[in-house]
Motif scaffolding. Structure first.
Motif, mmCIF file in Angstrom:
data_model
loop_
_atom_site.group_PDB
_atom_site.id
_atom_site.type_symbol
_atom_site.label_atom_id
_atom_site.label_comp_id
_atom_site.label_asym_id
_atom_site.label_seq_id
_atom_site.Cartn_x
_atom_site.Cartn_y
_atom_site.Cartn_z
ATOM 1 N N MET A 341 0.821 -1.208 0.000
ATOM 2 C CA MET A 341 0.000 0.000 0.000
ATOM 3 C C MET A 341 0.857 1.261 0.000
ATOM 4 S SD MET A 341 -3.451 -0.231 0.116
ATOM 5 C CE MET A 341 -4.060 1.054 1.197
ATOM 6 N N ALA A 342 1.833 1.324 0.897
ATOM 7 C CA ALA A 342 2.649 2.534 1.032
ATOM 8 C C ALA A 342 3.690 2.646 -0.068
ATOM 9 C CB ALA A 342 3.332 2.549 2.403
ATOM 10 N N SER A 343 4.190 1.501 -0.541
ATOM 11 C CA SER A 343 5.219 1.479 -1.596
ATOM 12 C C SER A 343 6.298 2.523 -1.332
ATOM 13 C CB SER A 343 4.577 1.689 -2.967
ATOM 14 O OG SER A 343 3.854 0.551 -3.365
ATOM 15 N N ILE A 344 7.004 2.340 -0.233
ATOM 16 C CA ILE A 344 8.051 3.273 0.155
ATOM 17 C C ILE A 344 9.076 3.445 -0.964
ATOM 18 C CG2 ILE A 344 9.875 3.745 1.819
ATOM 19 C CD1 ILE A 344 7.007 3.967 2.898
ATOM 20 N N LEU A 370 12.939 4.683 -15.424
ATOM 21 C CA LEU A 370 12.340 4.607 -14.098
ATOM 22 C C LEU A 370 11.360 3.446 -14.008
ATOM 23 C CD1 LEU A 370 13.282 7.663 -14.382
ATOM 24 C CD2 LEU A 370 11.510 8.162 -12.675
ATOM 25 N N PRO A 371 11.728 2.335 -13.368
ATOM 26 C CA PRO A 371 10.766 1.281 -13.054
ATOM 27 C C PRO A 371 9.809 1.771 -11.969
ATOM 28 C CG PRO A 371 13.032 0.445 -13.037
ATOM 29 C CD PRO A 371 13.109 1.941 -13.032
ATOM 30 N N LEU A 372 8.522 1.763 -12.258
ATOM 31 C CA LEU A 372 7.517 2.325 -11.357
ATOM 32 C C LEU A 372 6.898 1.213 -10.507
ATOM 33 C CD1 LEU A 372 5.788 4.748 -13.901
ATOM 34 C CD2 LEU A 372 7.597 5.292 -12.249
ATOM 35 N N PHE A 373 7.514 0.918 -9.365
ATOM 36 C CA PHE A 373 7.022 -0.148 -8.503
ATOM 37 C C PHE A 373 5.618 0.142 -7.983
ATOM 38 C CE2 PHE A 373 11.756 -0.372 -7.510
ATOM 39 C CZ PHE A 373 11.979 -1.403 -8.405
ATOM 40 N N ARG A 374 5.379 1.386 -7.568
ATOM 41 C CA ARG A 374 4.080 1.732 -6.990
ATOM 42 C C ARG A 374 2.948 1.481 -7.989
ATOM 43 N NH1 ARG A 374 1.772 5.214 -3.069
ATOM 44 N NH2 ARG A 374 3.824 5.746 -2.270
ATOM 45 N N ASN A 375 3.175 1.804 -9.247
ATOM 46 C CA ASN A 375 2.124 1.599 -10.250
ATOM 47 C C ASN A 375 1.725 0.131 -10.349
ATOM 48 O OD1 ASN A 375 3.254 4.228 -10.770
ATOM 49 N ND2 ASN A 375 2.173 4.223 -12.724
ATOM 50 N N ILE A 376 2.702 -0.759 -10.219
ATOM 51 C CA ILE A 376 2.402 -2.188 -10.271
ATOM 52 C C ILE A 376 1.710 -2.636 -8.988
ATOM 53 C CG2 ILE A 376 3.471 -4.485 -10.298
ATOM 54 C CD1 ILE A 376 5.500 -3.405 -12.271
ATOM 55 N N HIS A 377 2.173 -2.158 -7.852
ATOM 56 C CA HIS A 377 1.564 -2.526 -6.572
ATOM 57 C C HIS A 377 0.120 -2.065 -6.468
ATOM 58 C CE1 HIS A 377 5.818 -2.699 -4.550
ATOM 59 N NE2 HIS A 377 5.579 -3.717 -5.348
ATOM 60 N N HIS A 378 -0.238 -1.024 -7.210
ATOM 61 C CA HIS A 378 -1.600 -0.488 -7.157
ATOM 62 C C HIS A 378 -2.405 -0.809 -8.413
ATOM 63 C CE1 HIS A 378 -0.648 2.742 -3.860
ATOM 64 N NE2 HIS A 378 -0.270 1.533 -3.529
ATOM 65 N N GLU A 385 -8.944 -4.676 -5.862
ATOM 66 C CA GLU A 385 -9.239 -3.494 -5.035
ATOM 67 C C GLU A 385 -7.948 -2.983 -4.382
ATOM 68 O OE1 GLU A 385 -12.304 -4.504 -2.277
ATOM 69 O OE2 GLU A 385 -13.837 -4.735 -3.819
ATOM 70 N N PRO A 386 -7.022 -2.511 -5.173
ATOM 71 C CA PRO A 386 -5.688 -2.174 -4.662
ATOM 72 C C PRO A 386 -5.657 -1.061 -3.627
ATOM 73 C CG PRO A 386 -5.981 -1.350 -6.905
ATOM 74 C CD PRO A 386 -7.154 -2.230 -6.622
ATOM 75 N N GLN A 387 -6.675 -0.199 -3.580
ATOM 76 C CA GLN A 387 -6.676 0.893 -2.603
ATOM 77 C C GLN A 387 -7.254 0.466 -1.262
ATOM 78 O OE1 GLN A 387 -4.973 3.524 -3.382
ATOM 79 N NE2 GLN A 387 -4.682 2.671 -5.436
ATOM 80 N N THR A 388 -7.666 -0.802 -1.164
ATOM 81 C CA THR A 388 -8.201 -1.332 0.087
ATOM 82 C C THR A 388 -7.128 -2.135 0.813
ATOM 83 O OG1 THR A 388 -10.440 -1.476 -0.824
ATOM 84 C CG2 THR A 388 -9.968 -2.810 1.125
#
Length: 473
Positions: A341-344, A370-378, A385-388
């Motif tokens: 969720m936080a994808s630090i 730039l590999p976008l880890f957060r985009n994949i995690h969400h 429901e990635p925002q839950t």
């Protein structure tokens, strides 16, 4: 820990880029990925700073796809938001993409630090770090980490408002010092902490080396840290004792030619580990406290899992065992979901060292990647429901290459196990011995430089007995 540059890095680099002579619109050649390069000279930098960085990247991914180009902070960039593309850059063809950092960052941490390198030297340093933070080594640190956790939590009590993130940085600093040096005299540790805090404050400042500037103050603190560490190294060499800590591994290292590490190489890698160990772990712990505070049912479930260990250890009078920390599936799931969720580590930076073709697209030499880890995690295609917040989603392993909280490939964080261990230990004592109340609860995010809850999650803490007395008043 690991190779870390996130959104806060953009803030310093924005001004730095104004002085780049090549800050023009790059020549368009080959079959470049789709996307917008923005205005002449400034690219899409203003768009990046006029909105949440997550929105900037997400809207462009939706419009152009999982591989797109842009031009920000003085550099043409290719953004990657697919597991396959990220693996191509960080694993399969990692030799074609070098880590890239502004020289100002290298000056503060030290040019010999592991994450500024690739090739033979990087491999040597990575083996040393992995060995020093292996399960075999860190399992013996449980009682000492536990003592640090208890001392930290007790210092928060009394109903005063504390900045949770700031206080957790002290905790993670102390654990990092323990892992690096073992027992370190308190006066030396406090001197090291004081100067490291000064260095840390200026890390993302504009790199202007004029007296009185934040960056210059950090450079001076870096020199003082060097003096402190050189003295620690001198004393350790004089004692000629073998210790199973990170400093011991660095001092005992010899390559295939029998060459040992120079003192400046040892120093740079120690500061690099301090940098990698402190903010990232403190950031995710702050999010964990927010997530479980905001969900009373989740908090009760964690208490239910942790209580038997607490009771088996005579109400916390006996230390946790390594086996107990390995048997906390629910708490571990909460940590994993918090990392997602936080994808630090929201993304990392690489630079193409030659023209590279991927999926019919050209990534030109010199372009940032730039590999976008957060985009994949969400991404809802990978996480329903990635925002839950849903810790149960990790009862079944995620799809291959879709969960990368510590990065992947040769530059993945080698200290992730000790980071998870200190999280488990602190959570165990927090839920069994303490109660807390978030004073300012919001969904806001700030970057310091990593994403943390707004204002560092101000909260009040009480010991369990004190909390029960408050409830009777």
């Amino acid at each position: 820990m690991g190779v870390i540059i996130l959104y806060g890095f953009f803030c310093a680099l924005l001004l730095f880029s104004l002085f780049k002579k090549h800050w023009g619109k790059p020549q368009q050649r080959g079959n470049l990925p789709p996307g917008s390069m923005g205005w002449s000279y400034i690219g899409e930098t203003l768009q990046l700073y006029s909105q949440n960085p997550d929105v900037f990247f997400a809207t462009r991914q939706k419009r152009f796809g999982e591989i797109f180009k842009t031009h920000i902070l003085g550099y043409p960039c290719v953004m990657l938001a697919s597991p396959e593309a990220i693996r191509f850059v960080l694993v399969t063809k990692a030799d074609l993409f070098k880590p890239t950092y502004p020289r100002s960052k290298e000056q503060l941490i030290g040019p010999s630090a592991i994450f500024f390198h690739q090739g033979a030297y990087h491999s040597q340093m990575r083996k040393l770090v992995q060995g020093s933070f292996s399960l075999k080594i860190i399992r013996n640190l449980v009682p000492e980490i536990e003592a640090i956790a208890m001392s930290t939590l007790e210092s928060w009590c009394g109903g005063k408002i504390v900045n949770t993130f700031y206080e957790l940085k002290k905790f993670t600093f102390d654990v990092a010092v323990l892992s690096i040096f073992g027992d370190l005299d308190s006066p030396i540790k406090e001197k090291l902490r004081k100067n490291y805090c000064i260095l840390d404050k200026g890390y993302n400042s504009f790199p202007l080396s004029l007296p009185g500037t934040s960056y210059n103050t950090s450079v001076l603190a870096r020199k003082k840290i060097g003096q402190i560490l050189f003295e620690i190294i001198r004393v350790r060499k004089e004692k000629n004792s073998v210790q199973n800590d990170f400093l011991g591994s660095l001092l005992n290292f010899k390559d295939e030619k029998g060459e040992i590490l120079r003192d400046d190489q040892i120093l740079d890698n120690i500061i690099g580990v301090l940098f990698a160990a402190q903010d990232t772990t403190a950031s995710i712990l702050t999010w964990i406290l927010k997530y479980i505070h905001d969900d009373p049912k989740l908090l009760e479930a964690i208490k239910k899992e942790q209580k038997p260990f607490f009771e088996a250890n005579d109400g916390g009078n006996l230390p946790l065992t390594w086996a107990q920390t390995r048997n906390m599936p629910l708490t571990n799931g909460v940590i994993m979901e918090s990392l997602r969720m936080a994808s630090i580590i929201s993304f990392t930076f690489r630079e193409a060292v030659t023209d590279v073709e991927y999926n019919g697209y050209l990534i030109p030499k010199g372009w940032k990647v730039l590999p976008l880890f957060r985009n994949i995690h969400h991404n809802p295609n990978f996480f329903t429901e990635p925002q839950t917040f849903n810790s149960s989603r990790f009862e079944v392993g995620p799809k291959y290459n879709t969960f990368m909280p510590f990065g992947i490939g040769v530059h993945a964080c080698p200290g992730n196990e000790v980071a998870k261990l200190e999280m488990l230990i602190l959570i165990h004592h927090l839920v069994n011995r303490f109660r807390w109340e978030v004073v300012v609860s919001s969904s806001g995010v700030q970057y310091a430089p990593f994403p943390v809850p707004e204002q560092g999650l101000p909260a009040k803490f009480w010991k369990e007995s004190s909390a029960n007395m408050r409830g009777q008043d």
